[in-house]
Design a protein around this motif. Structure first.
Motif, PDB file in Angstrom:
ATOM      1  N   THR A  23      55.729  45.242  36.598  1.00  0.00           N
ATOM      2  CA  THR A  23      55.804  45.548  35.174  1.00  0.00           C
ATOM      3  C   THR A  23      55.089  44.474  34.349  1.00  0.00           C
ATOM      4  OG1 THR A  23      57.933  44.435  34.994  1.00  0.00           O
ATOM      5  CG2 THR A  23      57.969  46.807  35.411  1.00  0.00           C
ATOM      6  N   VAL A  24      54.947  43.276  34.898  1.00  0.00           N
ATOM      7  CA  VAL A  24      54.278  42.172  34.208  1.00  0.00           C
ATOM      8  C   VAL A  24      52.786  42.161  34.529  1.00  0.00           C
ATOM      9  CG1 VAL A  24      54.203  39.671  33.928  1.00  0.00           C
ATOM     10  CG2 VAL A  24      56.392  40.821  34.259  1.00  0.00           C
ATOM     11  N   GLY A  25      52.436  42.403  35.779  1.00  0.00           N
ATOM     12  CA  GLY A  25      51.037  42.409  36.210  1.00  0.00           C
ATOM     13  C   GLY A  25      50.864  43.386  37.348  1.00  0.00           C
ATOM     14  N   SER A  26      49.709  44.018  37.420  1.00  0.00           N
ATOM     15  CA  SER A  26      49.508  45.045  38.447  1.00  0.00           C
ATOM     16  C   SER A  26      49.065  44.470  39.793  1.00  0.00           C
ATOM     17  CB  SER A  26      48.472  46.052  37.966  1.00  0.00           C
ATOM     18  OG  SER A  26      47.239  45.404  37.736  1.00  0.00           O
ATOM     19  N   GLY A  27      48.537  43.265  39.809  1.00  0.00           N
ATOM     20  CA  GLY A  27      48.076  42.676  41.061  1.00  0.00           C
ATOM     21  C   GLY A  27      47.235  41.442  40.799  1.00  0.00           C
ATOM     22  N   SER A  28      46.607  40.945  41.857  1.00  0.00           N
ATOM     23  CA  SER A  28      45.779  39.751  41.693  1.00  0.00           C
ATOM     24  C   SER A  28      44.568  39.822  42.607  1.00  0.00           C
ATOM     25  CB  SER A  28      46.597  38.492  41.991  1.00  0.00           C
ATOM     26  OG  SER A  28      46.996  38.473  43.348  1.00  0.00           O
ATOM     27  N   HIS A  29      43.498  39.175  42.169  1.00  0.00           N
ATOM     28  CA  HIS A  29      42.258  39.072  42.935  1.00  0.00           C
ATOM     29  C   HIS A  29      42.198  37.680  43.559  1.00  0.00           C
ATOM     30  CE1 HIS A  29      40.545  42.647  40.965  1.00  0.00           C
ATOM     31  NE2 HIS A  29      41.207  42.223  39.901  1.00  0.00           N
ATOM     32  N   GLU A  30      41.648  37.608  44.758  1.00  0.00           N
ATOM     33  CA  GLU A  30      41.474  36.319  45.417  1.00  0.00           C
ATOM     34  C   GLU A  30      40.099  36.256  46.061  1.00  0.00           C
ATOM     35  OE1 GLU A  30      44.593  35.287  48.175  1.00  0.00           O
ATOM     36  OE2 GLU A  30      46.078  36.327  46.957  1.00  0.00           O
ATOM     37  N   LEU A  31      39.435  35.124  45.898  1.00  0.00           N
ATOM     38  CA  LEU A  31      38.191  34.830  46.605  1.00  0.00           C
ATOM     39  C   LEU A  31      38.465  33.722  47.598  1.00  0.00           C
ATOM     40  CD1 LEU A  31      35.554  34.838  43.735  1.00  0.00           C
ATOM     41  CD2 LEU A  31      35.850  36.550  45.529  1.00  0.00           C
ATOM     42  N   MET A  32      37.847  33.807  48.767  1.00  0.00           N
ATOM     43  CA  MET A  32      38.096  32.817  49.801  1.00  0.00           C
ATOM     44  C   MET A  32      36.757  32.341  50.358  1.00  0.00           C
ATOM     45  SD  MET A  32      38.087  32.493  53.456  1.00  0.00           S
ATOM     46  CE  MET A  32      38.057  34.139  54.059  1.00  0.00           C
ATOM     47  N   PHE A  33      36.638  31.043  50.525  1.00  0.00           N
ATOM     48  CA  PHE A  33      35.499  30.460  51.229  1.00  0.00           C
ATOM     49  C   PHE A  33      36.056  29.459  52.220  1.00  0.00           C
ATOM     50  CE2 PHE A  33      32.469  26.984  51.824  1.00  0.00           C
ATOM     51  CZ  PHE A  33      31.440  27.700  52.397  1.00  0.00           C
TER      52      PHE A  33
END
Length: 110
Positions: free
Chosen positions: A79-89
């Protein structure tokens, strides 16, 4: 598990606990031609994760990975946020012994 030499499938189970709470992740990673990878993960009662990436081996000692994942929140936090993006190196430098002497002197045995 390798059904075909071009494909690798790696399932895994990861449990994290601080004894007050416990999280369990169920994962599957598929790698094609030891270069491209994609995977799905499910963190019980918290999130579903999709990931993709590429790995490149420069030589026998040096390799690097670049990846992206998206976490879809399935808990009450959605309800606060739909998800998150992550970049990995990441990179890996394999240390190869030089083949020198393997015997060691100890002053106790002189």
């Amino acid at each position: 598990f390798k059904p075909n030499p071009m494909w690798e499938i790696t399932p895994s189970l990861f449990t994290k606990s601080v004894f007050a709470t416990t999280q369990v992740d169920i994962n599957t990673m598929v790698k094609w031609n030891k270069t491209l990878f994609a995977g799905l993960s499910y963190r019980l009662t918290d999130a579903a994760i999709a990931m993709v990436g590429v790995e490149h081996k420069f030589n026998r000692q040096l390799s690097a990975k670049l990846g992206y994942s998206y976490d879809i929140t399935t808990s009450k936090l959605r309800t606060v946020g739909s998800g998150s993006h992550e970049l990995m190196f990441g990179f890996c430098y394999k240390i190869v012994p030089d083949g020198g002497s393997t015997s060691h002197m100890n002053v106790r045995f002189l």
